[in-house]
Write an enzyme that holds these catalytic residues in place. Structure first.
Site, PDB file in Angstrom:
ATOM      1  N   ASP A 108       0.873  -1.161   0.000  1.00 45.02           N
ATOM      2  CA  ASP A 108       0.000   0.000   0.000  1.00 45.02           C
ATOM      3  C   ASP A 108       0.929   1.235   0.000  1.00 45.02           C
ATOM      4  O   ASP A 108       2.126   1.100   0.290  1.00 45.02           O
ATOM      5  CB  ASP A 108      -0.846  -0.098   1.281  1.00 45.02           C
ATOM      6  CG  ASP A 108      -1.572   1.168   1.616  1.00 45.02           C
ATOM      7  OD1 ASP A 108      -2.340   1.623   0.770  1.00 45.02           O
ATOM      8  OD2 ASP A 108      -1.376   1.692   2.731  1.00 45.02           O
ATOM      9  N   ASP A 110       0.060   5.184   1.079  1.00 44.58           N
ATOM     10  CA  ASP A 110      -0.044   6.143   2.202  1.00 44.58           C
ATOM     11  C   ASP A 110      -0.079   5.421   3.544  1.00 44.58           C
ATOM     12  O   ASP A 110      -0.879   4.511   3.751  1.00 44.58           O
ATOM     13  CB  ASP A 110      -1.312   6.985   2.047  1.00 44.58           C
ATOM     14  CG  ASP A 110      -1.174   7.975   0.907  1.00 44.58           C
ATOM     15  OD1 ASP A 110      -0.581   9.035   1.103  1.00 44.58           O
ATOM     16  OD2 ASP A 110      -1.646   7.650  -0.198  1.00 44.58           O
ATOM     17  N   ASP A 298      -1.940  -0.265   5.739  1.00 48.93           N
ATOM     18  CA  ASP A 298      -2.328   0.329   7.032  1.00 48.93           C
ATOM     19  C   ASP A 298      -3.803   0.671   7.148  1.00 48.93           C
ATOM     20  O   ASP A 298      -4.268   1.068   8.211  1.00 48.93           O
ATOM     21  CB  ASP A 298      -1.551   1.640   7.239  1.00 48.93           C
ATOM     22  CG  ASP A 298      -2.071   2.742   6.322  1.00 48.93           C
ATOM     23  OD1 ASP A 298      -2.275   2.461   5.127  1.00 48.93           O
ATOM     24  OD2 ASP A 298      -2.306   3.849   6.810  1.00 48.93           O
TER      25      ASP A 298
HETATM   26  O1  LIG Z   1      -4.420   3.081  -0.302  1.00 48.26           O
HETATM   27  P1  LIG Z   1      -3.479   4.152   0.116  1.00 48.26           P
HETATM   28  O2  LIG Z   1      -2.262   4.261  -0.753  1.00 48.26           O
HETATM   29  O3  LIG Z   1      -3.123   4.056   1.577  1.00 48.26           O
HETATM   30  O4  LIG Z   1      -4.307   5.520  -0.059  1.00 48.26           O
HETATM   31  C1  LIG Z   1      -5.392   5.829   0.814  1.00 48.26           C
HETATM   32  C2  LIG Z   1      -5.647   7.317   0.789  1.00 48.26           C
HETATM   33  O5  LIG Z   1      -4.380   7.912   1.108  1.00 48.26           O
HETATM   34  C3  LIG Z   1      -4.283   9.342   1.033  1.00 48.26           C
HETATM   35  O6  LIG Z   1      -4.936   9.893   2.151  1.00 48.26           O
HETATM   36  C4  LIG Z   1      -4.345   9.552   3.385  1.00 48.26           C
HETATM   37  O7  LIG Z   1      -2.991  10.031   3.428  1.00 48.26           O
HETATM   38  C5  LIG Z   1      -2.870  11.483   3.344  1.00 48.26           C
HETATM   39  C6  LIG Z   1      -1.381  11.827   3.286  1.00 48.26           C
HETATM   40  O8  LIG Z   1      -0.675  11.302   4.352  1.00 48.26           O
HETATM   41  C7  LIG Z   1      -3.568  12.100   4.571  1.00 48.26           C
HETATM   42  O9  LIG Z   1      -3.484  13.517   4.519  1.00 48.26           O
HETATM   43  C8  LIG Z   1      -5.055  11.669   4.562  1.00 48.26           C
HETATM   44  O10 LIG Z   1      -5.691  12.149   5.737  1.00 48.26           O
HETATM   45  C9  LIG Z   1      -5.163  10.128   4.528  1.00 48.26           C
HETATM   46  O11 LIG Z   1      -6.522   9.731   4.372  1.00 48.26           O
HETATM   47  C10 LIG Z   1      -4.825   9.863  -0.267  1.00 48.26           C
HETATM   48  O12 LIG Z   1      -4.815  11.264  -0.241  1.00 48.26           O
HETATM   49  C11 LIG Z   1      -6.199   9.311  -0.574  1.00 48.26           C
HETATM   50  O13 LIG Z   1      -6.590   9.745  -1.840  1.00 48.26           O
HETATM   51  C12 LIG Z   1      -6.094   7.782  -0.563  1.00 48.26           C
HETATM   52  O14 LIG Z   1      -7.354   7.199  -0.886  1.00 48.26           O
END
Ligand SMILES: O=P(O)(O)OC[C@H]1O[C@H](O[C@H]2O[C@H](CO)[C@@H](O)[C@H](O)[C@H]2O)[C@H](O)[C@@H](O)[C@@H]1O
Length: 365
Positions: A108, A110, A298
């Protein structure tokens, strides 16, 4: 799974089913098709959102928490780790199961390869992490499976040698697809027909959330993410109201809840778990006697992938969390720095194996 003929589009799911993904069960509404803004729905959503923020930690250990608050939590975490042990301390055990099998890695982005930060556009990965992922992909087939759009996650990772599944697995690019798909290219996009709808929803959410200070709408192609991390808690109901209105206007879409983000996506039977199965099959890695898949993530959306590995009784889900959480993962890692340490162990293991193998060859020559 038949790569060419699988149709994951669900046409007939009531609106209430969409809400079940995010509203705590006791708050679920009875009416299957609410026609106007419904206070119960909003309250349910807000409760779930509050549970995922630091002052409400004790209420619910499932939604994403960002910090360990005190010693009690330390104890709680150690207790939880007896059920979901560290993948670092369990490394030898994992490798014993990998013996004679090829490891396939699913990562993954983020919160796994990059730290969670306030601004989604600034969630860069460190150079060291990039070098580690590059290195690990020399030894093991490696895929990035992210909620972000495929293009955006590639901009962050910047490694051409990996496979990418964006939009929670709804946008997969596989360089050497085993059989040519219907679309005649190397893309698998089971929700392609939703694209014009997703653009409309994006535009409408940009407009409707304009006055909500701190909100951010992100176009992830097959998923529109509405971030509330920087929105004052007293305004969360406004965010929910906008998302709820959009969901009602588009009954073929559903709402899910991530880390301080509400997401609207096509109501299709497809998720990160299905994407992992698809990748394993199209890369000819689906023989469980020969391949050990490892998925590191995560988020709640990663649970779908953990579930798939558990159900196949092959491979391991590794949850990245510094808090106890309900999970289908078998092992855990605290944060991206531990993810990097785990990847480095894998690299060292593989290098040692190659040295041993070369040594054996030379002795027998
Ligand atoms: O599947 P992932 O790669 O984990 O993506 C899930 C979402 O991640 C991002 O949002 C998350 O991380 C951001 C940066 O650290 C944070 O600001 C936010 O609060 C989190 O939800 C991304 O911006 C989303 O579009 C993804 O769906």
């Amino acid at each position: 799974m038949d790569i060419n003929n699988s149709s994951p589009v669900i046409t007939d799911i009531p609106y209430s089913a969409k809400l079940s993904a995010i509203v705590p069960k006791r708050k679920m509404i009875k009416s299957p098709v609410p026609t106007k803004f419904d206070e119960t729905i909003v309250n349910g959503w807000i409760e779930a959102m509050k549970c995922s923020s630091p002052p409400h930690k004790k209420k619910n250990v499932y939604f994403g928490h960002d910090h360990l608050p005190n010693n009690d939590a330390d104890c709680e975490f150690r207790l939880w780790q007896t059920k979901c042990p560290s993948a670092l301390t369990s490394f030898d055990k994992i490798m014993m199961h990998a013996k004679g099998r090829k490891i396939a890695l699913f990562l993954d982005y983020d919160g796994t390869l990059s730290q969670i930060v306030d601004d989604p556009d600034k969630a860069v990965m460190t150079k060291k992490m990039r070098a580690t992922v590059k290195d690990v992909s020399k030894y093991f087939p490696t895929a990035i499976v992210s909620g972000r759009s495929r293009d955006k996650v590639f901009e962050f990772v910047k490694l051409t040698e990996l496979y990418y599944a964006g939009s929670h697995g709804m946008d997969i690019m596989v360089p050497e697809m085993r059989s040519t798909n219907k679309q005649g290219d190397n893309l698998f996009q089971p929700a392609r027909e939703f694209l014009p709808m997703m653009d409309e929803v994006f535009r409408s959410l940009i407009k409707s959330t304009k006055g909500i200070k701190g909100s951010k709408v992100e176009n992830n192609k097959f998923c529109i993410s509405v971030h509330y991390r920087n929105v004052d808690e007293k305004d969360w109901n406004l965010v929910v109201q906008c998302v709820d209105n959009a969901a009602k206007a588009y009954p073929r879409l559903r709402v899910t809840h991530g880390r301080k983000v509400l997401e609207i996506r096509p109501l299709i039977d497809w998720d990160k778990g299905k994407a992992v199965e698809f990748l394993l099959e199209s890369l000819e890695l689906n023989n469980s006697e020969e391949v050990l898949p490892i998925y590191i993530g995560d988020d709640r959306t990663d649970e779908d992938a953990f579930k798939v590995l558990k159900k196949r009784n092959c491979g391991y889900g590794i949850l990245v969390s510094s808090m106890p959480k309900e999970t289908e993962a078998v092992f855990s890692l605290k944060d991206p720095s531990e993810v990097m340490a785990f990847l480095q162990l894998l690299i060292r293991y593989k290098k040692r194996q190659s040295l041993l193998l070369n040594g054996e060859k030379q002795t027998s020559a």
